[in-house]
Write an enzyme that holds these catalytic residues in place. Structure first.
Site, PDB file in Angstrom:
ATOM      1  N   ASP A 228       0.829  -1.206   0.000  1.00 26.48           N
ATOM      2  CA  ASP A 228       0.000   0.000   0.000  1.00 26.48           C
ATOM      3  C   ASP A 228       0.866   1.260   0.000  1.00 26.48           C
ATOM      4  O   ASP A 228       1.884   1.333   0.681  1.00 26.48           O
ATOM      5  CB  ASP A 228      -0.867  -0.008   1.268  1.00 26.48           C
ATOM      6  CG  ASP A 228      -1.874   1.130   1.296  1.00 26.48           C
ATOM      7  OD1 ASP A 228      -2.814   1.081   0.497  1.00 26.48           O
ATOM      8  OD2 ASP A 228      -1.706   2.056   2.105  1.00 26.48           O
ATOM      9  N   GLU A 273      13.620 -15.787  -1.098  1.00 23.37           N
ATOM     10  CA  GLU A 273      13.972 -16.907  -0.194  1.00 23.37           C
ATOM     11  C   GLU A 273      12.909 -18.008  -0.251  1.00 23.37           C
ATOM     12  O   GLU A 273      13.187 -19.166   0.015  1.00 23.37           O
ATOM     13  CB  GLU A 273      14.010 -16.426   1.268  1.00 23.37           C
ATOM     14  CG  GLU A 273      15.226 -15.642   1.655  1.00 23.37           C
ATOM     15  CD  GLU A 273      15.012 -15.005   3.041  1.00 23.37           C
ATOM     16  OE1 GLU A 273      14.159 -15.479   3.828  1.00 23.37           O
ATOM     17  OE2 GLU A 273      15.718 -14.014   3.301  1.00 23.37           O
TER      18      GLU A 273
HETATM   19  C1  NOJ Z   1      -4.364   3.203  -0.674  1.00 24.41           C
HETATM   20  C2  NOJ Z   1      -5.525   2.299  -0.430  1.00 24.41           C
HETATM   21  O1  NOJ Z   1      -5.876   1.658  -1.629  1.00 24.41           O
HETATM   22  C3  NOJ Z   1      -6.619   3.152   0.137  1.00 24.41           C
HETATM   23  O2  NOJ Z   1      -7.842   2.469   0.205  1.00 24.41           O
HETATM   24  C4  NOJ Z   1      -6.186   3.652   1.480  1.00 24.41           C
HETATM   25  O3  NOJ Z   1      -7.161   4.535   2.017  1.00 24.41           O
HETATM   26  C5  NOJ Z   1      -4.860   4.400   1.387  1.00 24.41           C
HETATM   27  N1  NOJ Z   1      -3.894   3.718   0.576  1.00 24.41           N
HETATM   28  C6  NOJ Z   1      -4.259   4.582   2.756  1.00 24.41           C
HETATM   29  O4  NOJ Z   1      -3.819   3.342   3.247  1.00 24.41           O
END
Ligand code: NOJ
Ligand code: CA
Length: 588
Positions: A228, A273
């Site tokens: 993310d 790994e």
């Molecule tokens: C991207 C994610 O896809 C989204 O849903 C989220 O709110 C933000 N990152 C923060 O983690």
């Protein structure tokens, strides 16, 4: 529908048997289904999707013909941002189930030949994470606070934030804490909601912790990690003000800084790994929103991430020239297999986007797009055409749950039922993402459309439009011309036809507004080895090819006379390809 899968769903067709993708690099051309747990299927009747619901419907996904599932965050979370605020990276949110259920799900998916990708959120934590609680308790200057970004404020008594950074969700990116003695204290950084404090990736504790988290899940059999906010982890420790004109890159204080790459190089070594164990290769996919493809390319390659999401494709308008440019730029990222993404849990659903008079999308202009009327039949026709265009491209394809049903963006959720922090933090100026997160319709003619078990009194956590009675899995399974039937058939052909096996794309000349290309095992070359220079009507090539022709123009176009139609997104009119229609042809 009861939460158990219908019998017809539960057997994977023979052509989709496990192992039909090369195990060491399955992500290169996988079809990956994005499963948003909260909204997929509710197994226990509380109106919220969960792992029991996901397990009960694995048969549906196997029959759909996908290769992998990406689960949005499934960890314990106070849910300030629908699970992207994680308080324990090594467990499962109790509302969703248990770690034992996750283990069982991984095993059951593997038995069906389906890989599992999970979401890891390394940019920020939850304000309820034990580390953040310890940082608050330990006070200024402590080792505990050095895992986050705590700073004194500016101005009289430190009453102003340490710098001018703004939260991506609206408002300042800093929140002031109250120290243990009750006095107004330091401020901490959160690029997203205040409940999502950013980690300091200069801290060795943070690096060690996440490397351990990766090992925790890889050793449970997880096949891939979606990272993310992957470009945001590294910050300029001087925390300078932003002027607004900095481009992502080394000069930007928190986006795409060069030292972020050392994190992913270490993660790649960890993924490698595990590559020799019984599950085959492990993959890393980065959520990297960057306008500059050269900068994007730095994230992928042998020593770093396996792939990144293709957001330019998602944001692109329904326009042949614009799409062709994105496709060419994507395929030019030589070290990385392409990924093709039409939608996800953060963006407007594709059937709505393509039904507006401005068919582009951008996260920061959601309110602008929502102001357009939506022509749902037009958007749906284009979404069908886009699905076949997308699934014909070389690389992997991501399908966001409900895309295969043709669900539209629910733009009229009553304000009091909206859940997305973006809505609240912008005081309603940005409608947020709830409209693409409405629980799936499975069966029946009334909400909750089989999302929860029969007899459940709890309402789905977001209301479903009553018109979705025609878009349930059951209703669409009964119709050969439904979106679901189209996805099933397209995925079946894409998976079983040799034309789709790591073959290159060769463009064919076509009229304005028409995209035409071949996929062929012969490499798309003429016999003399030069790049082919034929038109979309030309059938004289040396090898049998699969030709994809997408008509984004307002007029019908002709099709080759002696080609057989493998699949079309809409009716063909006496050999003509109608506007907003894509066809897959077998030539030769
Ligand atoms: C991207 C994610 O896809 C989204 O849903 C989220 O709110 C933000 N990152 C923060 O983690
Ligand atoms: Ca539930």
């Amino acid at each position: 529908m009861p939460s158990a899968a219908a019998p017809s769903d539960s057997r994977r067709p023979d052509s989709l048997s496990p192992g039909s993708l090369p195990s060491g690099s399955w992500w290169r051309r996988a079809a990956i289904y994005q499963l948003y747990v909260r909204s997929f299927a509710d197994g226990n009747g509380d109106g919220i999707g969960d792992l029991a619901g996901a397990r009960a419907h694995l048969g549906h996904l196997a029959a759909l013909g996908i290769d992998a599932i990406w689960f949005n965050p499934w960890y314990p979370s106070p849910m300030a941002d629908a699970g992207y605020d994680i308080s324990d990276y090594r467990s499962i949110e109790p509302v969703f189930g248990t770690l034992a259920e996750a283990d069982a799900l991984i095993t059951e998916a593997h038995e069906l030949g389906i890989k599992i990708i999970i979401d890891v959120v390394p940019n920020h934590s939850s304000d309820r994470h034990p580390w953040f609680a310890a940082a608050l308790a330990a006070g200024p200057g402590s080792a505990e606070r050095s895992r986050f970004w705590f700073r004194p404020g500016r101005g009289i008594n430190g009453s102003l934030p340490p710098n001018n950074w703004q939260s991506i969700f609206g408002g300042p990116a800093w929140t002031r804490v109250t120290e243990a003695d009750g006095s107004p204290g330091e401020w901490y950084l959160h690029l997203f909601a205040p409940e999502q404090p950013d980690y300091n990736w200069g801290s060795p504790d943070v690096r060690r912790e996440f490397e351990d988290v990766l090992r925790f899940w890889f050793s449970r059999g997880v096949d891939g990690i979606r990272i993310d906010s992957a470009a945001l982890l590294s910050k300029d420790a001087a925390l300078p003000d932003v002027s607004g004109s900095e481009l992502p890159g080394p000069a930007h204080p928190f986006t795409d800084r060069d030292d972020v790459h050392s994190i992913y190089q270490a993660w790649r070594a960890i993924a490698d790994e595990y590559s020799a164990d019984e599950y085959g290769g492990r993959m890393l996919i980065g959520e990297v929103w960057l306008p500059d493809t050269a900068r994007l390319a730095r994230y992928v390659g042998p020593g770093e991430l396996h792939t990144v999401f293709n957001f330019p494709y998602l944001n692109c308008p329904w326009d042949a020239d614009a799409l062709r440019q994105v496709i060419d730029e994507t395929l030019a990222l030589a070290d990385a297999p392409a990924t093709w993404v039409l939608s996800n849990h953060d963006v407007d659903r594709v059937a709505s986007r393509y039904g507006r008079s401005d068919t582009a999308f951008s996260l920061d202009r959601r309110a602008y797009f929502h102001a357009f009327p939506v022509d749902v039949p037009l958007g749906t026709r284009r979404a069908r055409a886009a699905a076949l265009l997308t699934m014909a491209l070389p690389g992997s394809v991501y399908i966001y749950q409900g895309e295969e049903l043709g669900l539209w963006e629910v733009q009229d959720i009553p304000d009091e039922l909206r859940q997305d922090p973006i809505w609240a933090r912008t005081l309603g100026a940005d409608p947020g993402r709830d409209g693409c997160r409405v629980p799936l319709p499975w069966s029946g003619t009334e909400p909750p459309f089989g999302f929860s078990p029969a007899g459940t009194t709890a309402e789905p956590w977001l209301p479903q439009p009553k018109e979705w009675r025609d878009l349930t899995v059951s209703a669409e399974s009964a119709h050969a011309d439904s979106m679901l039937s189209l996805y099933r058939e397209a995925l079946r052909i894409r998976r079983s036809d040799p034309a789709f096996a790591d073959t290159p794309l060769t463009w064919r000349h076509a009229p304005a507004g028409v995209l035409a290309f071949d996929r062929d095992a012969g490499g798309g070359q003429d016999t003399d080895g030069s790049p082919a220079d034929r038109t979309w009507l030309d059938t004289t090539g040396p090898d049998p090819v699969l030709r994809c022709v997408a008509n984004l123009s307002p007029a019908p176009v002709g099709l080759p006379a002696n080609a057989s139609v493998l699949l079309a997104s809409g009716p063909l009119d006496d050999g003509l390809l109608l506007p907003d229609t894509t066809v897959w042809l077998r030539i030769g």
